[in-house]
Design a protein around this motif. Sequence first.
Motif, PDB file in Angstrom:
ATOM      1  N   GLY A 488       0.691  -1.228   0.107  1.00  0.00           N
ATOM      2  CA  GLY A 488      -0.014   0.008   0.016  1.00  0.00           C
ATOM      3  C   GLY A 488       0.801   1.389   0.041  1.00  0.00           C
ATOM      4  N   ALA A 489       0.435   2.278  -0.884  1.00  0.00           N
ATOM      5  CA  ALA A 489       1.272   3.544  -0.719  1.00  0.00           C
ATOM      6  C   ALA A 489       1.064   4.555   0.533  1.00  0.00           C
ATOM      7  N   ILE A 490       2.175   4.800   0.891  1.00  0.00           N
ATOM      8  CA  ILE A 490       2.201   5.700   2.201  1.00  0.00           C
ATOM      9  C   ILE A 490       2.668   6.970   1.965  1.00  0.00           C
ATOM     10  N   SER A 491       3.541   6.815   0.949  1.00  0.00           N
ATOM     11  CA  SER A 491       3.881   8.427   0.795  1.00  0.00           C
ATOM     12  C   SER A 491       4.176   8.630  -0.901  1.00  0.00           C
ATOM     13  N   TRP A 492       3.863   9.767  -1.469  1.00  0.00           N
ATOM     14  CA  TRP A 492       4.098  10.121  -2.862  1.00  0.00           C
ATOM     15  C   TRP A 492       4.185  11.426  -3.133  1.00  0.00           C
ATOM     16  N   ALA A 493       4.875  11.886  -4.146  1.00  0.00           N
ATOM     17  CA  ALA A 493       4.889  13.268  -4.587  1.00  0.00           C
ATOM     18  C   ALA A 493       4.982  13.210  -6.037  1.00  0.00           C
ATOM     19  N   SER A 494       4.785  14.359  -6.667  1.00  0.00           N
ATOM     20  CA  SER A 494       4.800  14.745  -8.174  1.00  0.00           C
ATOM     21  C   SER A 494       5.169  16.256  -8.122  1.00  0.00           C
ATOM     22  N   GLN A 495       6.268  16.747  -8.307  1.00  0.00           N
ATOM     23  CA  GLN A 495       6.489  18.135  -8.282  1.00  0.00           C
ATOM     24  C   GLN A 495       7.618  18.729  -9.284  1.00  0.00           C
ATOM     25  N   LYS A 496       7.484  19.728  -9.471  1.00  0.00           N
ATOM     26  CA  LYS A 496       8.467  20.343 -10.461  1.00  0.00           C
ATOM     27  C   LYS A 496       9.912  20.584  -9.818  1.00  0.00           C
ATOM     28  N   GLN A 497      10.954  20.352 -10.321  1.00  0.00           N
ATOM     29  CA  GLN A 497      12.261  20.511  -9.983  1.00  0.00           C
ATOM     30  C   GLN A 497      12.370  21.992  -9.904  1.00  0.00           C
ATOM     31  N   GLU A 498      13.270  22.471  -8.935  1.00  0.00           N
ATOM     32  CA  GLU A 498      13.708  23.687  -8.759  1.00  0.00           C
ATOM     33  C   GLU A 498      14.781  24.317  -9.349  1.00  0.00           C
ATOM     34  N   LEU A 499      15.774  23.061  -9.628  1.00  0.00           N
ATOM     35  CA  LEU A 499      16.971  23.327 -10.333  1.00  0.00           C
ATOM     36  C   LEU A 499      16.839  23.371 -11.860  1.00  0.00           C
ATOM     37  N   VAL A 500      17.554  24.207 -12.517  1.00  0.00           N
ATOM     38  CA  VAL A 500      17.847  24.200 -14.112  1.00  0.00           C
ATOM     39  C   VAL A 500      18.913  23.174 -14.449  1.00  0.00           C
ATOM     40  N   THR A 501      18.226  21.886 -15.136  1.00  0.00           N
ATOM     41  CA  THR A 501      19.381  20.981 -15.355  1.00  0.00           C
ATOM     42  C   THR A 501      19.636  20.916 -16.748  1.00  0.00           C
ATOM     43  N   LEU A 502      21.216  20.448 -16.978  1.00  0.00           N
ATOM     44  CA  LEU A 502      21.755  20.402 -18.282  1.00  0.00           C
ATOM     45  C   LEU A 502      21.618  18.855 -19.004  1.00  0.00           C
ATOM     46  N   SER A 503      21.226  17.939 -18.247  1.00  0.00           N
ATOM     47  CA  SER A 503      21.173  16.577 -18.932  1.00  0.00           C
ATOM     48  C   SER A 503      20.221  15.950 -18.138  1.00  0.00           C
ATOM     49  N   THR A 504      19.828  14.674 -18.851  1.00  0.00           N
ATOM     50  CA  THR A 504      18.971  13.870 -18.152  1.00  0.00           C
ATOM     51  C   THR A 504      19.471  13.005 -16.944  1.00  0.00           C
ATOM     52  N   ALA A 505      20.904  12.891 -16.897  1.00  0.00           N
ATOM     53  CA  ALA A 505      21.336  12.325 -15.780  1.00  0.00           C
ATOM     54  C   ALA A 505      21.147  12.956 -14.538  1.00  0.00           C
ATOM     55  N   GLU A 506      21.475  14.680 -14.896  1.00  0.00           N
ATOM     56  CA  GLU A 506      21.102  15.475 -13.527  1.00  0.00           C
ATOM     57  C   GLU A 506      19.858  15.257 -12.954  1.00  0.00           C
ATOM     58  N   VAL A 507      18.962  15.506 -14.026  1.00  0.00           N
ATOM     59  CA  VAL A 507      17.367  14.911 -13.888  1.00  0.00           C
ATOM     60  C   VAL A 507      17.205  13.946 -12.762  1.00  0.00           C
ATOM     61  N   GLU A 508      17.618  12.772 -13.221  1.00  0.00           N
ATOM     62  CA  GLU A 508      17.367  11.535 -12.385  1.00  0.00           C
ATOM     63  C   GLU A 508      18.126  11.533 -11.120  1.00  0.00           C
ATOM     64  N   TYR A 509      19.321  12.201 -11.129  1.00  0.00           N
ATOM     65  CA  TYR A 509      19.934  12.128  -9.845  1.00  0.00           C
ATOM     66  C   TYR A 509      19.001  13.052  -8.872  1.00  0.00           C
ATOM     67  N   ILE A 510      18.701  14.249  -9.074  1.00  0.00           N
ATOM     68  CA  ILE A 510      17.737  15.150  -8.218  1.00  0.00           C
ATOM     69  C   ILE A 510      16.572  14.423  -7.727  1.00  0.00           C
ATOM     70  N   ALA A 511      16.014  13.745  -8.788  1.00  0.00           N
ATOM     71  CA  ALA A 511      14.783  12.794  -8.234  1.00  0.00           C
ATOM     72  C   ALA A 511      15.076  11.867  -7.453  1.00  0.00           C
ATOM     73  N   ALA A 512      16.292  11.331  -7.618  1.00  0.00           N
ATOM     74  CA  ALA A 512      16.593  10.248  -6.664  1.00  0.00           C
ATOM     75  C   ALA A 512      16.884  10.721  -5.298  1.00  0.00           C
ATOM     76  N   THR A 513      17.727  11.953  -5.283  1.00  0.00           N
ATOM     77  CA  THR A 513      18.074  12.561  -3.792  1.00  0.00           C
ATOM     78  C   THR A 513      16.859  12.835  -3.043  1.00  0.00           C
ATOM     79  N   HIS A 514      15.989  13.262  -3.619  1.00  0.00           N
ATOM     80  CA  HIS A 514      14.481  13.616  -2.860  1.00  0.00           C
ATOM     81  C   HIS A 514      14.005  12.403  -2.565  1.00  0.00           C
ATOM     82  N   ALA A 515      13.896  11.617  -3.361  1.00  0.00           N
ATOM     83  CA  ALA A 515      13.258  10.123  -3.027  1.00  0.00           C
ATOM     84  C   ALA A 515      13.998   9.502  -1.705  1.00  0.00           C
ATOM     85  N   ALA A 516      15.595   9.669  -1.849  1.00  0.00           N
ATOM     86  CA  ALA A 516      16.312   9.146  -0.877  1.00  0.00           C
ATOM     87  C   ALA A 516      15.987   9.703   0.492  1.00  0.00           C
TER      88      ALA A 516
END
Length: 523
Positions: A488-516
Amino acid sequence: MVERPTEATSGIPRLIPDPLRDNFETPPPQPRRSTRQHFKSDYMRRLRAGEGTRDGRIPLDFVKELQEKLAADEDDTNIMYAMVAGMAEAEGLDPSTVCEAKSQADWPKWQNAINAELNSLEEVHTWDVIECPKGANVVGCKWVFKIKHNAAGEIEKYKACLVTKGYSQIQGIDYDETYAPIARLTSLCTILAVAARNDWDIDVFDFHSAFLNGKLRDGEDIYMELPEGYAVGRNFSCPVGKLNIALYGSKQGALQWYQKLCATLAGLGLTRAHADWGVFYGRIGSEILILASHVDDCTVTGSSPSLIRSFKQEIGTRFKISDLGPISWLLGMKVTWNREARTISLSQQSYIEAILTKYNLTDCKPAAIPMDPGIKLSRGEIPQPAEEAAHMKNVPYHAAVGSLMHLTIGTRPDIAFAVSTVMQFNNAPNMTHWEAVKRIYRYISGTKALALMFGNSERGLEGYTDADGASQEHQRAISRYAYLLDGGAISWASQKQELVTLSTAEVEYIAATHAAKEGLRLR
């Protein structure tokens, strides 16, 4: 003369001077009463007469009757939007003032609630009546009325609460600190999932007049206007109440109550959780007890039913509480508990039905998905046509999106992305955005019976995260994560990133950081 829309309070276009063709000094013709005004007038007249009411509540058949009257008014070119605005009046009948309460058929019940609240205030010596000091900052007060319902939607009790107008307090004079934490919804879901897995009892109770247990500190002098009709024993030229207790509405009221609760629970052997200051736990021998506090509502579970009972008895000796027994209703969500299957479900079906009625969407055609993938929403650089702008003035866009926000945070992660998308256009929505909001309502109309279920497996804590790159018009990536406990889902989020990224790798790292970070907090 050309047709122009009236101000937002009216749903009917009227004739006003055209600034390009007419003289502004020419008085415009008087507009007729709007359909929305007719709706409110008929609604209040029937209510005061007690027609069709049940315990002071307007039944759904009466609401539909008024809707049919509106639909028959062919002269109103903006009828739908007037109905949407008017339905907010029919969704509930909690009066906003004492005068409104007196005009209702259930005034005796409100009067009993007012007397009960005044008795509670006098028992704890909430204020001293004194002469108003010269130059003192006197805050106002008002009555707040609320009809409490149970899990079945039936009227449970009439509640009247006297609150101060804390917005007129001055920092450094009337108050200093105000922070008072409550248990996060993710923590409550986690506690329910753990209890379901271990087959623990879950009980709920609430405190009577919780804020009346928080004493004001020395130097915090709050002077309040006396409530309407309050009898003063002595003769005063300007009587005020000097508060001894941080009343509801005061800036520091929630903080004083939270500190009192913390001290009491610490004396009973409970420790405040580091990750959530609204959660307390304790180990008594080989048993464990967990309590989640949400202002004056508490959820308690543990490995021993006798320990839970003894804890509630101890709390009852220190405060006045209402023992509500096994959990069935939690912060507006229905709780379905299957002890045999060791599962707990959370649903907000009654809330969904209420907001569908409020915005006149009860008969809408259900949609399979919350957003149309073929339509790309944008802010748009071209000004809206005059006719569309007139329509949008009467569309309750902000209120409708806000109602969906409560649902998104509660039990519906499946609409999180759609709601976060339509929220971006709150400052200047157009008809395309409004159609997108209505599609979300069509989706929840067809899926209102869905519920979050915990305990249908023992898979433990699982987390998922992803990001979509820069597919949105604002060129910011969207971070998403979801954590599941026992399926069962206990926590979730879908939100715009605050930082302007230059690559898809940065995008994934930022998303993984907030999830971690969320994963660390949950563990």
